[in-house]
Design an enzyme around this catalytic site. Structure first.
Site, PDB file in Angstrom:
ATOM      1  N   HIS A   1      -5.230   7.728   0.267  1.00  0.00           N
ATOM      2  CA  HIS A   1      -4.802   8.790   1.176  1.00  0.00           C
ATOM      3  C   HIS A   1      -5.678   8.889   2.422  1.00  0.00           C
ATOM      4  O   HIS A   1      -5.428   9.719   3.277  1.00  0.00           O
ATOM      5  CB  HIS A   1      -4.791  10.137   0.439  1.00  0.00           C
ATOM      6  CG  HIS A   1      -6.125  10.515  -0.111  1.00  0.00           C
ATOM      7  ND1 HIS A   1      -6.558  10.081  -1.339  1.00  0.00           N
ATOM      8  CD2 HIS A   1      -7.130  11.250   0.405  1.00  0.00           C
ATOM      9  CE1 HIS A   1      -7.778  10.554  -1.556  1.00  0.00           C
ATOM     10  NE2 HIS A   1      -8.138  11.256  -0.517  1.00  0.00           N
TER      11      HIS A   1
ATOM     12  N   ASP B   1      -7.287   6.063  -6.168  1.00  0.00           N
ATOM     13  CA  ASP B   1      -6.137   6.933  -6.443  1.00  0.00           C
ATOM     14  C   ASP B   1      -6.391   8.408  -6.192  1.00  0.00           C
ATOM     15  O   ASP B   1      -5.460   9.206  -6.162  1.00  0.00           O
ATOM     16  CB  ASP B   1      -5.649   6.738  -7.874  1.00  0.00           C
ATOM     17  CG  ASP B   1      -6.767   6.869  -8.895  1.00  0.00           C
ATOM     18  OD1 ASP B   1      -7.564   7.831  -8.809  1.00  0.00           O
ATOM     19  OD2 ASP B   1      -6.845   6.002  -9.788  1.00  0.00           O
TER      20      ASP B   1
ATOM     21  N   ARG C   1       1.757   1.804  -3.516  1.00  0.00           N
ATOM     22  CA  ARG C   1       0.593   2.291  -4.272  1.00  0.00           C
ATOM     23  C   ARG C   1       0.335   3.766  -3.990  1.00  0.00           C
ATOM     24  O   ARG C   1       0.006   4.533  -4.887  1.00  0.00           O
ATOM     25  CB  ARG C   1      -0.657   1.460  -3.944  1.00  0.00           C
ATOM     26  CG  ARG C   1      -0.538   0.046  -4.500  1.00  0.00           C
ATOM     27  CD  ARG C   1      -1.813  -0.724  -4.399  1.00  0.00           C
ATOM     28  NE  ARG C   1      -2.812  -0.125  -5.266  1.00  0.00           N
ATOM     29  CZ  ARG C   1      -4.110  -0.153  -5.020  1.00  0.00           C
ATOM     30  NH1 ARG C   1      -4.578  -0.737  -3.940  1.00  0.00           N
ATOM     31  NH2 ARG C   1      -4.966   0.392  -5.848  1.00  0.00           N
TER      32      ARG C   1
ATOM     33  N   TYR D   1       0.821  -1.215   0.000  1.00  0.00           N
ATOM     34  CA  TYR D   1       0.000   0.000   0.000  1.00  0.00           C
ATOM     35  C   TYR D   1       0.855   1.266   0.000  1.00  0.00           C
ATOM     36  O   TYR D   1       0.484   2.268  -0.603  1.00  0.00           O
ATOM     37  CB  TYR D   1      -0.994  -0.007   1.162  1.00  0.00           C
ATOM     38  CG  TYR D   1      -2.198  -0.837   0.824  1.00  0.00           C
ATOM     39  CD1 TYR D   1      -3.160  -0.368  -0.063  1.00  0.00           C
ATOM     40  CD2 TYR D   1      -2.356  -2.122   1.327  1.00  0.00           C
ATOM     41  CE1 TYR D   1      -4.244  -1.133  -0.420  1.00  0.00           C
ATOM     42  CE2 TYR D   1      -3.440  -2.900   0.980  1.00  0.00           C
ATOM     43  CZ  TYR D   1      -4.377  -2.402   0.108  1.00  0.00           C
ATOM     44  OH  TYR D   1      -5.445  -3.163  -0.251  1.00  0.00           O
TER      45      TYR D   1
ATOM     46  N   GLN E   1     -14.879   3.284  -8.047  1.00  0.00           N
ATOM     47  CA  GLN E   1     -14.246   2.292  -7.177  1.00  0.00           C
ATOM     48  C   GLN E   1     -12.735   2.516  -7.125  1.00  0.00           C
ATOM     49  O   GLN E   1     -12.015   1.791  -6.449  1.00  0.00           O
ATOM     50  CB  GLN E   1     -14.563   0.881  -7.646  1.00  0.00           C
ATOM     51  CG  GLN E   1     -14.101   0.544  -9.039  1.00  0.00           C
ATOM     52  CD  GLN E   1     -14.463  -0.875  -9.422  1.00  0.00           C
ATOM     53  OE1 GLN E   1     -14.838  -1.700  -8.590  1.00  0.00           O
ATOM     54  NE2 GLN E   1     -14.358  -1.173 -10.693  1.00  0.00           N
TER      55      GLN E   1
END
Length: 132
Positions: free
Chosen positions: A118, A99, A64, A61, A96
């Site tokens: 975030h 980002d 990402r 994560y 969905q």
């Protein structure tokens, strides 16, 4: 193909997924680059994967989040912002994607089906043990 008429009587619901962000360079889960460290993403981004190796999942994560920070909204995101401004309250975007590119492009009427990368609950924390 018939032309889509968007006038003062139009209500528009747009559903987006990985395809809209792929053009920005965000890798998809199931696309050609849908694997991470030679493992299916479902193995490293699942409760089972977390129970097996929580540090690896946090690293996944974190990578990402870093990757999402390095990309920008594309013309598809911008077009949706333009339709939102044109239609106002008669426009709703449901995504969905995690980002955050829709919001970074300027979309305000967004329903994020999954928690964005975030989001505070997506941030790494120290755990005494992995969850069962």
């Amino acid at each position: 193909m018939e032309t889509l008429l968007l006038d003062s009587n139009t209500w528009l619901l747009v559903l987006t997924g990985a395809g809209v962000s792929a053009e920005s360079g965000v890798p998809t889960f199931r696309g050609m680059n849908g694997l991470w460290e030679d493992q299916p993403v479902t193995e490293v981004a699942s409760p089972r994967g977390f129970a097996k190796d929580p540090l690896r999942v946090w690293r996944f994560y974190s990578q990402r989040r870093a990757g999402a920070a390095d990309v920008s909204p594309n013309p598809g995101h911008d077009a949706l912002v333009a339709w939102e401004r044109h239609l106002g309250d008669r426009f709703l975007l449901a995504t969905q994607n995690v980002d955050g590119l829709h919001r970074r492009a300027g979309s305000q009427r967004v329903v994020e089906i999954r928690q964005p990368l975030h989001h505070p609950l997506q941030q790494p924390r120290l755990h005494a043990r992995a969850l069962p």
